[in-house]
Design a protein around this motif. Structure first.
Motif, mmCIF file in Angstrom:
data_model
loop_
_atom_site.group_PDB
_atom_site.id
_atom_site.type_symbol
_atom_site.label_atom_id
_atom_site.label_comp_id
_atom_site.label_asym_id
_atom_site.label_seq_id
_atom_site.Cartn_x
_atom_site.Cartn_y
_atom_site.Cartn_z
ATOM 1 N N ALA A 150 9.122 1.939 51.430
ATOM 2 C CA ALA A 150 9.180 2.239 49.972
ATOM 3 C C ALA A 150 8.545 3.735 49.455
ATOM 4 O O ALA A 150 9.226 3.817 48.409
ATOM 5 C CB ALA A 150 8.303 1.146 49.476
ATOM 6 N N CYS A 151 7.978 4.372 50.079
ATOM 7 C CA CYS A 151 7.828 5.666 49.758
ATOM 8 C C CYS A 151 8.775 6.487 49.942
ATOM 9 O O CYS A 151 10.006 6.042 50.412
ATOM 10 C CB CYS A 151 6.441 6.176 50.707
ATOM 11 N N HIS A 152 8.695 7.922 48.955
ATOM 12 C CA HIS A 152 10.033 8.570 48.771
ATOM 13 C C HIS A 152 10.163 9.094 50.129
ATOM 14 O O HIS A 152 11.608 9.481 50.530
ATOM 15 C CB HIS A 152 9.780 9.597 48.009
ATOM 16 N N PHE A 153 9.482 9.826 51.083
ATOM 17 C CA PHE A 153 9.448 9.936 52.408
ATOM 18 C C PHE A 153 8.122 9.839 53.124
ATOM 19 O O PHE A 153 7.318 9.509 52.653
ATOM 20 C CB PHE A 153 10.395 11.533 52.398
ATOM 21 N N ARG A 154 8.439 10.167 54.312
ATOM 22 C CA ARG A 154 7.355 9.798 55.458
ATOM 23 C C ARG A 154 7.199 10.969 56.411
ATOM 24 O O ARG A 154 8.134 11.600 57.055
ATOM 25 C CB ARG A 154 7.697 8.674 56.410
ATOM 26 N N VAL A 155 5.871 11.120 56.763
ATOM 27 C CA VAL A 155 5.438 12.129 57.908
ATOM 28 C C VAL A 155 4.598 11.186 58.665
ATOM 29 O O VAL A 155 3.579 10.591 58.361
ATOM 30 C CB VAL A 155 4.673 13.260 57.277
ATOM 31 N N ALA A 156 4.788 11.526 60.067
ATOM 32 C CA ALA A 156 3.950 10.394 61.124
ATOM 33 C C ALA A 156 3.027 11.557 62.096
ATOM 34 O O ALA A 156 3.577 12.662 62.382
ATOM 35 C CB ALA A 156 4.908 9.942 61.784
ATOM 36 N N ALA A 164 4.201 9.000 52.309
ATOM 37 C CA ALA A 164 3.380 8.190 53.431
ATOM 38 C C ALA A 164 3.128 9.195 54.563
ATOM 39 O O ALA A 164 3.975 9.760 55.223
ATOM 40 C CB ALA A 164 4.464 7.283 53.936
ATOM 41 N N ALA A 165 1.689 9.128 54.535
ATOM 42 C CA ALA A 165 1.239 9.808 55.959
ATOM 43 C C ALA A 165 0.895 8.743 57.112
ATOM 44 O O ALA A 165 -0.199 8.121 56.777
ATOM 45 C CB ALA A 165 0.202 10.692 55.302
ATOM 46 N N ILE A 166 1.596 8.588 57.795
ATOM 47 C CA ILE A 166 1.667 7.385 58.743
ATOM 48 C C ILE A 166 0.748 8.078 59.917
ATOM 49 O O ILE A 166 1.279 8.544 60.797
ATOM 50 C CB ILE A 166 3.080 7.030 59.432
ATOM 51 N N ASN A 167 -0.368 7.424 60.045
ATOM 52 C CA ASN A 167 -1.557 7.854 60.818
ATOM 53 C C ASN A 167 -1.899 6.948 62.182
ATOM 54 O O ASN A 167 -2.825 7.191 62.971
ATOM 55 C CB ASN A 167 -2.960 7.953 60.282
ATOM 56 N N GLY A 168 -0.939 6.021 62.256
ATOM 57 C CA GLY A 168 -0.915 4.992 63.431
ATOM 58 C C GLY A 168 0.021 4.061 63.270
ATOM 59 O O GLY A 168 1.212 4.172 62.969
ATOM 60 N N PHE A 169 -0.199 2.683 63.604
ATOM 61 C CA PHE A 169 0.680 1.629 63.740
ATOM 62 C C PHE A 169 1.190 1.541 62.176
ATOM 63 O O PHE A 169 0.280 1.281 61.359
ATOM 64 C CB PHE A 169 0.053 0.366 64.150
#
Length: 260
Positions: free
Chosen positions: A119-125, A103-108
């Motif tokens: 739910a994704c295997h890992f996250r970057v914000a 998950a590439a969290i680009n905002g809210f």
């Protein structure tokens, strides 16, 4: 299938899925959930795809939540069906995919948006991202796995506080909590994720899929994660990837995994 609310772009062995409802801050409605299920399923079945990345369009939101207008008038049974269907079609589905999902969290990332990211295997914000589960401010609780995955990721106490206050945390707090793995600026978010994806893509798809199943087993009721690990470890020995990986190591060359 022609998509209305999402974009999908393949670059080498990486597919980037973009939720594209900028006027609604990429909120999840039924149509978008169904489209996401379809595009994730397609990517997982494609042997040429080694990593899936998911992000939101624009600079404001990853996904700002579920589309409240769709369920504001639901009754008890309709609410249960909404949660059960969403979990089955998308959130549990992503968690159990054989292909790794970043998950590439680009905002809210709020409500259903944070639940999607979890739910994704890992996250970057990105450094301006904000995350939270504000559902109790609407008289409801997180229904797409939020009450389960958030405590798994950040611990019970912090999860309880975040859920009960309906508050938001910034990207650096999310990093310190262990909710995200990395924080970067917005311009570097996708390139940073792509670098990680490239590293993943060099490794055995068979082994990565086995690792996903083994890790997930530890979080399932009635399942012994150690037993699953033993089973998956043994199964790897029957794969072509294992033969290629060990042969390449002994021959002091890079492995070219067939994914079988």
């Amino acid at each position: 299938m022609k998509y209305v609310n999402i974009l999908s772009e393949v670059n080498n062995s990486i597919v980037t899925i973009t939720i594209n409802r900028p006027k609604k801050l990429n909120a999840l409605n039924k149509e978008t959930i169904n489209e996401l299920h379809h595009v994730f399923k397609e990517a997982d079945l494609d042997k040429n795809i080694k990593v899936i990345m998911v992000t939101g369009s624009g600079e404001k939101a990853f996904v700002a939540g579920a589309d409240i207008s769709e369920f504001a008038n639901y009754n008890v049974e309709e609410g249960k069906v909404l949660a059960a269907t969403g979990q089955e079609l998308l959130f549990n589905f992503i968690e159990n995919l054989s292909t790794p999902v970043i998950a590439a969290i680009n905002g809210f990332a709020l409500g259903g948006g944070l639940e999607l990211a979890m739910a994704c295997h890992f996250r970057v914000a990105s450094d301006h991202a904000k995350m939270g589960l504000p559902e109790v401010s609407l008289g409801v609780i997180p229904g797409y796995g939020g009450t389960q995955r958030l405590p798994q990721l950040i611990g019970k106490g912090r999860a309880m506080e975040l859920i009960m206050t309906a508050g938001m945390i910034d990207a650096n707090s999310a990093l310190s909590y262990g909710l995200v793995n990395h924080v970067t600026n917005l311009d570097e978010l996708l390139p940073f994720c792509e670098k990680i994806a490239d590293k993943i893509a060099r490794n055995s798809p068979v082994a990565i899929s086995a690792a996903i199943r083994a890790v997930n087993a530890n979080f399932k009721d009635g399942v012994n994660g150690f037993s699953t690990e033993i089973q998956e470890f043994g199964n790897c020995f029957g794969s072509e990837d294992f033969k290629e990986g060990t042969t390449a190591f002994l021959e002091k060359r890079k492995a070219d995994f067939p994914g079988e």
